[in-house]
Design an enzyme around this catalytic site. Sequence first.
Site, PDB file in Angstrom:
ATOM      1  N   CYS A  65      55.475  52.375  -5.697  1.00  0.00           N
ATOM      2  CA  CYS A  65      54.413  53.343  -5.956  1.00  0.00           C
ATOM      3  C   CYS A  65      54.000  54.054  -4.673  1.00  0.00           C
ATOM      4  O   CYS A  65      53.803  53.406  -3.634  1.00  0.00           O
ATOM      5  CB  CYS A  65      53.201  52.655  -6.583  1.00  0.00           C
ATOM      6  SG  CYS A  65      51.836  53.782  -6.954  1.00  0.00           S
ATOM      7  N   GLN A 295      43.535  42.594 -25.210  1.00  0.00           N
ATOM      8  CA  GLN A 295      44.343  42.262 -24.043  1.00  0.00           C
ATOM      9  C   GLN A 295      45.123  43.492 -23.580  1.00  0.00           C
ATOM     10  O   GLN A 295      45.782  44.162 -24.383  1.00  0.00           O
ATOM     11  CB  GLN A 295      45.316  41.129 -24.378  1.00  0.00           C
ATOM     12  CG  GLN A 295      44.670  39.761 -24.446  1.00  0.00           C
ATOM     13  CD  GLN A 295      44.411  39.144 -23.077  1.00  0.00           C
ATOM     14  OE1 GLN A 295      44.693  39.742 -22.051  1.00  0.00           O
ATOM     15  NE2 GLN A 295      43.884  37.931 -23.081  1.00  0.00           N
ATOM     16  N   TYR A 324      34.475  32.434 -27.121  1.00  0.00           N
ATOM     17  CA  TYR A 324      34.754  33.684 -26.396  1.00  0.00           C
ATOM     18  C   TYR A 324      35.859  34.441 -27.142  1.00  0.00           C
ATOM     19  O   TYR A 324      36.845  34.872 -26.575  1.00  0.00           O
ATOM     20  CB  TYR A 324      35.157  33.409 -24.943  1.00  0.00           C
ATOM     21  CG  TYR A 324      34.238  32.427 -24.239  1.00  0.00           C
ATOM     22  CD1 TYR A 324      33.071  32.866 -23.613  1.00  0.00           C
ATOM     23  CD2 TYR A 324      34.530  31.063 -24.209  1.00  0.00           C
ATOM     24  CE1 TYR A 324      32.222  31.960 -22.975  1.00  0.00           C
ATOM     25  CE2 TYR A 324      33.690  30.157 -23.576  1.00  0.00           C
ATOM     26  CZ  TYR A 324      32.539  30.610 -22.966  1.00  0.00           C
ATOM     27  OH  TYR A 324      31.699  29.715 -22.345  1.00  0.00           O
ATOM     28  N   CYS A 421      41.825  33.094 -17.342  1.00  0.00           N
ATOM     29  CA  CYS A 421      42.328  34.119 -16.432  1.00  0.00           C
ATOM     30  C   CYS A 421      41.963  33.789 -14.994  1.00  0.00           C
ATOM     31  O   CYS A 421      42.220  34.597 -14.093  1.00  0.00           O
ATOM     32  CB  CYS A 421      41.775  35.500 -16.822  1.00  0.00           C
ATOM     33  SG  CYS A 421      39.976  35.597 -16.770  1.00  0.00           S
TER      34      CYS A 421
END
Length: 463
Positions: A65, A295, A324, A421
């Site tokens: 990138c 997601q 959650y 996560c």
Amino acid sequence: MNVDITAMAAEGRCVARHEGQVIFVSGVAPGDRVDLRITKAQKNYLEAVPTAFHQFSEERVEPFCQHFGVCGGCKWQHIAYDAQLRHKQQQVEDALRRIGKVVDLPPILPILPSEQTRYYRNKLEFSASPNAWLTAEQIASGETFDRRVLGFHAPGRFDKIVDIEHCHHQPDPSNALRLRVREFAREANMSFYDAVSQRGWLRSLIIRTAETTGETMVIVQVQTPVAPESPADLDNLLAMLQAEFPAITSLHYVINDKGNDTFHDLDVVTVKGPGYIHEQMENLVFRVGPKSFYQTNARQALRLYQLTRELAQLTPNDLVYDLYTGAGTIANFVARQARHVVGVEYVEQSILDARINSQINHIANTTFYAGDMKDVLTADLLARHGAPDVVITDPPRAGMHPDVVARLLEAAPRRIVYVSCNPATQARDLELLGADYRVSVVQPVDMFPHTYHVENVAVLERR
């Protein structure tokens, strides 16, 4: 100083040691040999950046990138993907052993790699600014740049935005949409929002793309017009998007005069389409609205949910609590294997989405509650529905509140599938559960290639 970079540390930084002092270094890779400039001195460690490289790591690759090193995302692009996976797996093991103190840790299963390593995200948010962050090369060039931009935050800066020409995160038409909105706003002399003065009209552009259905959602966020802007500016921008991008299936705008860009408490006005897009997982369809959580790596999310369902080892008589639950994706994904699923989530809009997703998939054995987890997961809830046989929990990065952990210990499900996560907070919670539960399976999953983030699934069996 000439030092060797020896290992990865938390948050994508690396570790070096000099004269017995630990140094955390950004922008390097294990195996590099570098000169450093100390940027911060703490009691137990130093922070530094490299000033010269004497040897490059064998793990290094050429970043793909043009914005690498300036933009705040994709900080591991300079590290080969197989090496990224090794470091993420080690990050999970270190957290469980050092933070969670899991003494009887089972062998950690090999990390599940992402099938896509570019263009894997289905949602990006681009912020506007009248005062773009310029690179050292741009400043040195002496050229004049149009600093009205639509891009990403510079690392650690809320007020500086990096102009993005091409982002490798999200598939078409994401790049074309962002560039066209930027140019249209420039040509029409629309003002770009300044986060410091909180003045300016165009605030942000949010693009959601659905891989499985090809649908595209666009959300334009602006402030209330102040001269020279007028309501016609918004009409013109929205008309341009509809005329030039017919692939947009759901177009919205938000008027936001707050000091931040969150709009969960604001009205979202639908200009085109039904107000949502759809994603599909197996034979299930999920409705995704402007405020929905879904997601961001949809293809890998399917593999994560399949793994979660498999590890839960559900039976037709099981009562499952999905903590959650977000928009009820996991709850609805496992509902047909269980007797009943109770989902709890803080964000009320997500619970509305979860109920709709049950309805459109003809799932009748789910019940959803909105509220703070520690206030909803109470003895009354357990008395109403019964103690869970299996708990699936997927908390935010902060992990579970101690009151939630205590309630799980009281409920005593036979199995807990903990999706995280953040392995560090997951490890902390596993230690709290450790007297009553043993860890039987650990499966890391890579959801975000070229970043230091790693998902981890841990299965806990009641002792």
